[in-house]
Scaffold this motif. Sequence first.
Motif, PDB file in Angstrom:
ATOM      1  N   GLU B 129       0.826  -1.221   0.000  1.00 57.28           N
ATOM      2  CA  GLU B 129       0.000   0.000   0.000  1.00 57.28           C
ATOM      3  C   GLU B 129       0.848   1.253   0.000  1.00 57.28           C
ATOM      4  OE1 GLU B 129      -4.055  -1.386   2.277  1.00 57.28           O
ATOM      5  OE2 GLU B 129      -2.941   0.389   2.922  1.00 57.28           O
ATOM      6  N   ASN B 130       1.924   1.223   0.790  1.00 59.70           N
ATOM      7  CA  ASN B 130       2.811   2.381   0.816  1.00 59.70           C
ATOM      8  C   ASN B 130       4.037   2.165  -0.046  1.00 59.70           C
ATOM      9  OD1 ASN B 130       1.341   4.015   2.573  1.00 59.70           O
ATOM     10  ND2 ASN B 130       2.025   2.784   4.317  1.00 59.70           N
ATOM     11  N   GLN B 135       2.608   4.745  -4.161  1.00 56.36           N
ATOM     12  CA  GLN B 135       3.053   6.117  -3.876  1.00 56.36           C
ATOM     13  C   GLN B 135       3.228   6.887  -5.174  1.00 56.36           C
ATOM     14  OE1 GLN B 135       2.611   6.984  -0.963  1.00 56.36           O
ATOM     15  NE2 GLN B 135       4.295   6.506   0.428  1.00 56.36           N
ATOM     16  N   PRO B 146      -5.178   3.354  -2.504  1.00 56.63           N
ATOM     17  CA  PRO B 146      -4.114   2.480  -3.023  1.00 56.63           C
ATOM     18  C   PRO B 146      -4.666   1.217  -3.665  1.00 56.63           C
ATOM     19  CG  PRO B 146      -4.139   2.486  -0.628  1.00 56.63           C
ATOM     20  CD  PRO B 146      -5.089   3.548  -1.058  1.00 56.63           C
ATOM     21  N   SER B 334       8.818   2.278   4.049  1.00 56.08           N
ATOM     22  CA  SER B 334       8.065   3.319   3.372  1.00 56.08           C
ATOM     23  C   SER B 334       8.810   3.783   2.132  1.00 56.08           C
ATOM     24  CB  SER B 334       7.862   4.503   4.316  1.00 56.08           C
ATOM     25  OG  SER B 334       9.149   5.016   4.658  1.00 56.08           O
TER      26      SER B 334
END
Lengths: 361, 562
Positions: B129-130, B135, B146, B334
Amino acid sequence: MSTAPGSAPVVELRDVSRSFGDVRAVDHVSLAIRSGEFFALLGPSGCGKTTTLRILAGFERPSGGDVYLAGRRVNDVPPYRRETNLVFQQLALFPHLDLFDNVAFGLRMRRRPGAEVRERVRKALELVDLAGYELRRMHELSGGQQQRVAIARALVNEPAVLLLDEPLGSLDLKLRLAMQRELKAMQRRSGTTFVYVTHDQGEALAMADRVAVMSAGRILQVGSPEHIYTEPATRFVAHFIGDANVIEVVVTGGDEAGRGTFEAGALRFSATGRGDLRAGERRHLSLRPEKIKLASRAGTAPAYEGRVSEVTFLGPLVRYEVIVGDLRLIVQSQTEGEEHFARGDPVMVSWSPSAPVLLED
Amino acid sequence: MAAVLRRQRSPYLLLPAFLLTAGVFGAAMLLLFSYSAYTFRGGQLTEEVSFLAWQKFFGDPFYWGVVGNTLRLAFGVTLAALLVGYPTAYALTKVRGRRLVVACYLVIFSPLLVSLVVRVYGWILILSENGVINQGLRAVGLIQTPLKLIYNDVGVTIALVHILLPFMVFPILSVLLQFDHTLREAAADLGANRLRTFIRVVLPMSLPGVVAGAQITFTLAISAFVTPELLGGGTVQVLSRAIWFNVVDVNWPLAAVEAIVLLALALITLAFFDLVARSLRAIRPTGVPRPRPAEPMGLIELVFRSGLIVVLAFILSPLVFVFVNSFNGSDFNSFPPQGFSLRWYQFVLGYVPFREGMTNSLLIAAATTAVAIPAGMLAALAIARGRIRLRGILNAFFLAPLVIPRVAIGIAVFILLIRLHFFGTTASLVLVHAMLALPFAIALLAASLVNVNRTLEEAAMDLGAGPLRTFWSVTLPQIRAGLIIAAVFAFITSFDETEASIFLVRPSNLTLPVQMFLYLEQYQNPTLAALSTLLVGLTVVLVVGALRFVRGAEIARLVARR
């Protein structure tokens, strides 16, 4: 371009050149090939004959000059849109297709209807004597059969010009001779123009209507087999076609009709040639071995004393090497009906006045 | 020895390799079969003979569903790999310049040189998702929420395609490289333009390569374990995971049944593709193939080159992002990384389990190479030189450990070692790794031997060198490239081995990949990124160092032959 059928050139090369980097593979070649002709491009390896053929097929683009097929300029036309078909040296039969599909390939590319395809393939296979082999795969065929498939695959499309790149090179001698006869017969039957590349001068002489002798990218002479044999233009042609004695001579005299006299040491020659002859000029003559006569005694013709240095028995012919003056001449006699000589024998050597041919170079 | 291979001697040369494969593998498989007949009752494994496990498996629709999932996933992966791999192979045939070609090969092969866990971790970084993709798309404004690209079928498929792409590309590439360019000219001469030539001539003739590639890809896809386990989020139910669960629960009979079913699926797949390949056997080239001459850069060439670059980027991307993330200042995976920090490297270098794992792995890998290469060399000599009957069967026998799911091998050997009270020893690990590395060693060495000039050996013998001396001073130097590559492959195979080793290690001799696998199941911080980067760096050093001794031409020849 003349409109009379059969006489208009179906293939024309005008000043065509092709270079690969620094190498001039084809050097300002001009040719006109008539419809229905069996035309041979003859020369040693690397002379440019295959490149010339590939230019006709469309796989090489000329660096200079123009290519015309049936009157149309085709320099920029890709191979799949030319009316030529090429029989490749390596045959290039499609291994993943059977014999029928191989032969039918070109027709299918032109989207001919199924019935027409079947009929034309059948006829083509009859022409090459492979009827009944339709389902065979390529690796199941012998070399000679594969050869004929390649020819059928090309001929079935009824091209304006059939191009053949040393098609008989990989066959053994007997098969090659048989195929030569067959190809000649096929060409006569179909009436297609054949352009045939070979390095084998015997093959070219046997099959072609006209031969172009090439060397180092250039055409040295074009003519019928007989013409090229009896009147070679250059030293190269004289040597390449048959055996030849090429004699370096000095011009002793000449008339306006082109008839000249020459000498080499104590030997005297006369020959007709093109162009002016100036006394003192160095030129070359070609004298065919079979035109030189050997005798134990001088006859009516002017004869020179010589000595036999080598004898080779060739069956119906005997080949002699004879030293005459400073020259070593090759002489060919019939086994039957002519005198025989042994090594070391003295002989009288003579030839007819019209035998020597004046070469251009 | 090499030049004077008498019929009687050949079989003995095979002995070490045979023992390794038959002994370890064969015995393990037999035992596996027998275990499927034991009973697991009330949480206890008993030696009571019954077929409860078999009944459970074939009676419960759940398990049929698992089989269906496995096949579905494998099919999707194979199809995707084909759609990506064929154009890639085609584009590779157009690459000019030996250096560039070898570089491309190395890039495509690179995933195989890196541990499975590292690759999976890289995909986690990209797909979460990240992660990089989400992103990136959010930053550009293409999406709001996302995309769910991970912990589902999608993520697993993408990662598997990434891992299995080399196995699809190389057989196809191998066939395309042998394609006779004269056939293209013949098709053009007969009226086919470029597209039609491709469809009618090139494509059909490349099918044997496609079949071989699909065969390997599908077989490896049905047996994948680490990837669906780590990227599936528990939702991707494949057979290999079921095996893992049942082993952990000590329900070994059921695990054995599942392993046997997996094995059966693999064999059926192989047989099916073999049949297809056989029907294509008629496609045999006649004459010597002419390679494609260099072409000027046209639009089509540009498209292919760009596509190739995209695929190469795809292949390298997990590794790139792992590298980038190893310097992440924050605790999370991240993207983009927040801050720059070297603390993960510090942590890794000080983390005892990793240090121990590294030591274990290095030792085991070195030992594996020392076992696999001599055994493989002898077997390769026998296969390439000797006159052995049943050469085909012998080849298949030595190839078996490659195609049989590692998970199945893992559990089978696990049971065997427990019975022999040999479980958990480092020696057992070495033997299993050697058995897994053997097929590579034999294949590479046999291919090298074929290229050896026998006349040189005869000359040496004529001058007085005995068989051993001749082998040492004449044969070996000629196969140097194959030997080095085989050794590197054996080493890396052992060093990175995960899916079988998981079953075979004890807490005292955990290998590094297993440590990493366990760590990744628990933690989600950049530690693994730092470790992975170090490992990749080491591998690169190893490979580059080895390649110093090998000329590019030898590699290209080896690759083309396969």
